[in-house]
Structure formats: C-alpha cells, structure tokens
Design an enzyme around this catalytic site. Structure first.
Site, PDB file in Angstrom:
ATOM      1  N   ILE A  57       0.874  -1.182   0.000  1.00  0.00           N
ATOM      2  CA  ILE A  57       0.000   0.000   0.000  1.00  0.00           C
ATOM      3  C   ILE A  57       0.901   1.219   0.000  1.00  0.00           C
ATOM      4  CG2 ILE A  57      -0.247   0.004   2.531  1.00  0.00           C
ATOM      5  CD1 ILE A  57      -3.151   1.054   2.007  1.00  0.00           C
ATOM      6  N   ALA A  58       0.560   2.213  -0.791  1.00  0.00           N
ATOM      7  CA  ALA A  58       1.374   3.427  -0.852  1.00  0.00           C
ATOM      8  C   ALA A  58       0.528   4.587  -1.352  1.00  0.00           C
ATOM      9  CB  ALA A  58       2.575   3.220  -1.782  1.00  0.00           C
ATOM     10  N   VAL A  59       0.810   5.746  -0.791  1.00  0.00           N
ATOM     11  CA  VAL A  59       0.135   6.990  -1.177  1.00  0.00           C
ATOM     12  C   VAL A  59       1.221   8.013  -1.482  1.00  0.00           C
ATOM     13  CG1 VAL A  59      -1.398   8.840  -0.358  1.00  0.00           C
ATOM     14  CG2 VAL A  59      -1.876   6.461   0.277  1.00  0.00           C
ATOM     15  N   TYR A 110      -2.383   0.588   9.931  1.00  0.00           N
ATOM     16  CA  TYR A 110      -3.022  -0.727  10.097  1.00  0.00           C
ATOM     17  C   TYR A 110      -3.711  -0.841  11.463  1.00  0.00           C
ATOM     18  CZ  TYR A 110      -0.267  -1.970   5.960  1.00  0.00           C
ATOM     19  OH  TYR A 110       0.281  -2.001   4.695  1.00  0.00           O
ATOM     20  N   GLU A 149       2.895  -8.146   6.382  1.00  0.00           N
ATOM     21  CA  GLU A 149       4.136  -7.861   7.087  1.00  0.00           C
ATOM     22  C   GLU A 149       4.461  -6.385   6.895  1.00  0.00           C
ATOM     23  OE1 GLU A 149       4.130 -10.872   5.342  1.00  0.00           O
ATOM     24  OE2 GLU A 149       3.953 -11.942   7.258  1.00  0.00           O
ATOM     25  N   ASN A 164       8.390   1.204  10.615  1.00  0.00           N
ATOM     26  CA  ASN A 164       7.558   2.013   9.708  1.00  0.00           C
ATOM     27  C   ASN A 164       6.326   2.502  10.484  1.00  0.00           C
ATOM     28  OD1 ASN A 164       6.032   3.148   7.683  1.00  0.00           O
ATOM     29  ND2 ASN A 164       6.296   1.449   6.235  1.00  0.00           N
TER      30      ASN A 164
HETATM   31  C1  LIG Z   1       1.489   4.236   5.168  1.00  0.00           C
HETATM   32  C2  LIG Z   1       0.712   5.154   4.195  1.00  0.00           C
HETATM   33  C3  LIG Z   1       0.141   4.287   3.059  1.00  0.00           C
HETATM   34  C4  LIG Z   1      -0.445   5.829   4.957  1.00  0.00           C
HETATM   35  O1  LIG Z   1      -1.252   6.521   4.023  1.00  0.00           O
HETATM   36  P1  LIG Z   1      -2.084   7.828   4.436  1.00  0.00           P
HETATM   37  O2  LIG Z   1      -2.979   8.169   3.297  1.00  0.00           O
HETATM   38  O3  LIG Z   1      -1.166   8.881   4.912  1.00  0.00           O
HETATM   39  O4  LIG Z   1      -2.932   7.265   5.675  1.00  0.00           O
HETATM   40  P2  LIG Z   1      -4.135   7.987   6.444  1.00  0.00           P
HETATM   41  O5  LIG Z   1      -4.163   9.449   6.136  1.00  0.00           O
HETATM   42  O6  LIG Z   1      -5.366   7.203   6.216  1.00  0.00           O
HETATM   43  O7  LIG Z   1      -3.646   7.827   7.971  1.00  0.00           O
HETATM   44  C5  LIG Z   1      -4.103   6.753   8.763  1.00  0.00           C
HETATM   45  C6  LIG Z   1      -3.231   6.610  10.001  1.00  0.00           C
HETATM   46  O8  LIG Z   1      -1.903   6.224   9.633  1.00  0.00           O
HETATM   47  C7  LIG Z   1      -0.978   6.770  10.588  1.00  0.00           C
HETATM   48  N1  LIG Z   1      -0.129   7.760   9.932  1.00  0.00           N
HETATM   49  C8  LIG Z   1      -0.217   8.219   8.661  1.00  0.00           C
HETATM   50  N2  LIG Z   1       0.758   9.115   8.417  1.00  0.00           N
HETATM   51  C9  LIG Z   1       1.477   9.222   9.552  1.00  0.00           C
HETATM   52  C10 LIG Z   1       2.615   9.996   9.923  1.00  0.00           C
HETATM   53  N3  LIG Z   1       3.193  10.841   9.059  1.00  0.00           N
HETATM   54  N4  LIG Z   1       3.118   9.840  11.177  1.00  0.00           N
HETATM   55  C11 LIG Z   1       2.550   8.990  12.051  1.00  0.00           C
HETATM   56  N5  LIG Z   1       1.439   8.237  11.756  1.00  0.00           N
HETATM   57  C12 LIG Z   1       0.932   8.358  10.519  1.00  0.00           C
HETATM   58  C13 LIG Z   1      -1.828   7.480  11.640  1.00  0.00           C
HETATM   59  O9  LIG Z   1      -2.182   6.535  12.617  1.00  0.00           O
HETATM   60  C14 LIG Z   1      -3.047   7.871  10.806  1.00  0.00           C
HETATM   61  O10 LIG Z   1      -4.197   8.122  11.584  1.00  0.00           O
HETATM   62  P3  LIG Z   1      -4.451   9.643  12.126  1.00  0.00           P
HETATM   63  O11 LIG Z   1      -4.307  10.568  10.963  1.00  0.00           O
HETATM   64  O12 LIG Z   1      -5.856   9.584  12.671  1.00  0.00           O
HETATM   65  O13 LIG Z   1      -3.409   9.863  13.188  1.00  0.00           O
HETATM   66  C15 LIG Z   1       1.642   6.274   3.624  1.00  0.00           C
HETATM   67  O14 LIG Z   1       2.277   6.911   4.711  1.00  0.00           O
HETATM   68  C16 LIG Z   1       2.698   5.766   2.674  1.00  0.00           C
HETATM   69  O15 LIG Z   1       2.440   5.627   1.468  1.00  0.00           O
HETATM   70  N6  LIG Z   1       3.905   5.484   3.199  1.00  0.00           N
HETATM   71  C17 LIG Z   1       5.033   5.036   2.341  1.00  0.00           C
HETATM   72  C18 LIG Z   1       4.799   3.634   1.814  1.00  0.00           C
HETATM   73  C19 LIG Z   1       4.689   2.609   2.928  1.00  0.00           C
HETATM   74  O16 LIG Z   1       5.466   2.601   3.880  1.00  0.00           O
HETATM   75  N7  LIG Z   1       3.710   1.696   2.774  1.00  0.00           N
HETATM   76  C20 LIG Z   1       3.469   0.639   3.723  1.00  0.00           C
HETATM   77  C21 LIG Z   1       4.149  -0.618   3.316  1.00  0.00           C
HETATM   78  S1  LIG Z   1       3.765  -1.931   4.438  1.00  0.00           S
END
Ligand SMILES: CC(C)(COP(=O)(O)OP(=O)(O)OC[C@H]1O[C@@H](n2cnc3c(N)ncnc32)[C@H](O)[C@@H]1OP(=O)(O)O)[C@@H](O)C(=O)NCCC(=O)NCCS
Length: 151
Positions: free
Chosen positions: A71-73, A117, A105, A110
């Site tokens: 998953i990635a954004v 999750y 996993e 991270n």
């Molecule tokens: C992990 C990822 C997909 C989250 O996507 P996102 O769109 O930012 O997620 P959301 O906005 O729905 O956030 C959901 C929760 O994730 C956690 N979160 C997201 N960004 C965060 C940050 N910068 N710091 C800490 N927690 C964070 C928080 O718990 C957040 O809930 P909250 O906003 O109520 O505190 C994104 O950070 C990403 O693409 N990361 C790089 C790729 C990666 O590591 N993928 C996972 C591989 S297993």
C-alpha cells in the site's frame, strides 16, 4: 474515488512512479509490477483524483486468507485519509471474496504504516526478525499483523 485497476501499461507506469516516490531503492520495478498483475491471485485498487492514481494497494486473495502485498500513497497526498480508505476497500473486497483473515508484514520501524493498520483494525500477531533483505529503516524486522474478517 477508489477503482479496481486493470493491467494496462498506463497504470503500471503510474504505480511505478508511486513506488519510486514512496519506497526509493526498495521500490517494485516495472517487471515486478507486471508480474504481480499477471498473478491470478492478485488484485490492485487505486485511489484516483483527476484521472491520476495518487495511492494504491495490492492484495492477494489466497482462498481463506487475504495477503496485503503493498500500500502506498504519494507523499503530497498522505495524511488525508486515503490510506485508510484503501485499507477499508481491500478489507471489504477480501470479505466479499470469502476470506476469513487478512495478513501482512510491515517493517517494525515504519510508524506511518503500523499506525495505519492499527487504526484500521489490524493487530500485531508476531515479529519476524530479519524479514527484509534490505531496508531503508534502521531495522530489517517485520511485524506480522492480522485482521479477522466477517466479524
Ligand atoms: C502508510 C501510508 C500508506 C499511509 O497513508 P495515508 O494516506 O497517509 O494514511 P491515512 O491518512 O489514512 O492515515 C491513517 C493513520 O496512519 C498513521 N499515519 C499516517 N501518516 C502518519 C505519519 N506521518 N506519522 C505517524 N502516523 C501516521 C496514523 O495513525 C493515521 O491516523 P491519524 O491521521 O488519525 O493519526 C503512507 O504513509 C505511505 O504511502 N507510506 C510510504 C509507503 C509505505 O510505507 N507503505 C506501507 C508498506 S507496508
């Protein structure tokens, strides 16, 4: 809007861009993405804004188990709830596909992903030491996380 992604080169190039932005030297390559699309068990969903994929997830439906592959954004779209919507989509899809459990996993360091999750109902089931061959994080250990479906 979240949509199921078809196997097209346009989609592959967009996902490759997300991979490079999010995972740098550990990004899935274009051949790896193509291979995953060619896997009959794999399904891709994209979050699309103005015809552009800004986030995606990939899930393998393996009989009673759903395996979250990735998953990635894109960085500029993070922390806006898109990741949570993608997790909810894969959970709904896995449930409709008859899965009992979703499994993944994630690197123990991270924090963003672990937070994502946990927020969406996954629990830590265990730790796999040195799970990753390479890592951009200070550790190569992974949490195994699970979410029971149909509850
Ligand atoms: C992990 C990822 C997909 C989250 O996507 P996102 O769109 O930012 O997620 P959301 O906005 O729905 O956030 C959901 C929760 O994730 C956690 N979160 C997201 N960004 C965060 C940050 N910068 N710091 C800490 N927690 C964070 C928080 O718990 C957040 O809930 P909250 O906003 O109520 O505190 C994104 O950070 C990403 O693409 N990361 C790089 C790729 C990666 O590591 N993928 C996972 C591989 S297993």
């Amino acid at each position: 809007m979240i949509t199921k992604l078809e196997y097209t080169m346009q989609n592959i190039f967009q996902l490759s861009n997300i991979e490079n932005e999010c995972f740098k030297r550990n990004a899935w390559s274009i051949p790896a993405l193509r291979g995953e699309f060619e896997n009959d068990f794999s399904h891709f969903f994209g979050y699309v804004m103005d015809d552009k994929i800004v986030g995606y997830t990939c899930v393998r439906i393996m009989y009673e188990e759903a395996q979250v592959c990735n998953i990635a954004v894109l960085p500029e779209y993070q922390r806006q709830g898109i990741g949570s919507q993608l997790v909810q989509k894969l959970v709904d899809f896995a449930t409709e596909s008859g899965c009992q459990v979703a499994e993944l996993e994630v690197n123990t360091a991270n924090e963003k992903a672990v937070g994502l999750y946990l927020k969406n109902g996954f629990v830590v089931a265990g730790v796999r030491p040195n799970f990753y061959r390479t890592s951009t994080y200070p550790t190569r250990d992974a949490f195994t996380m699970l979410k029971q479906l149909n509850q």
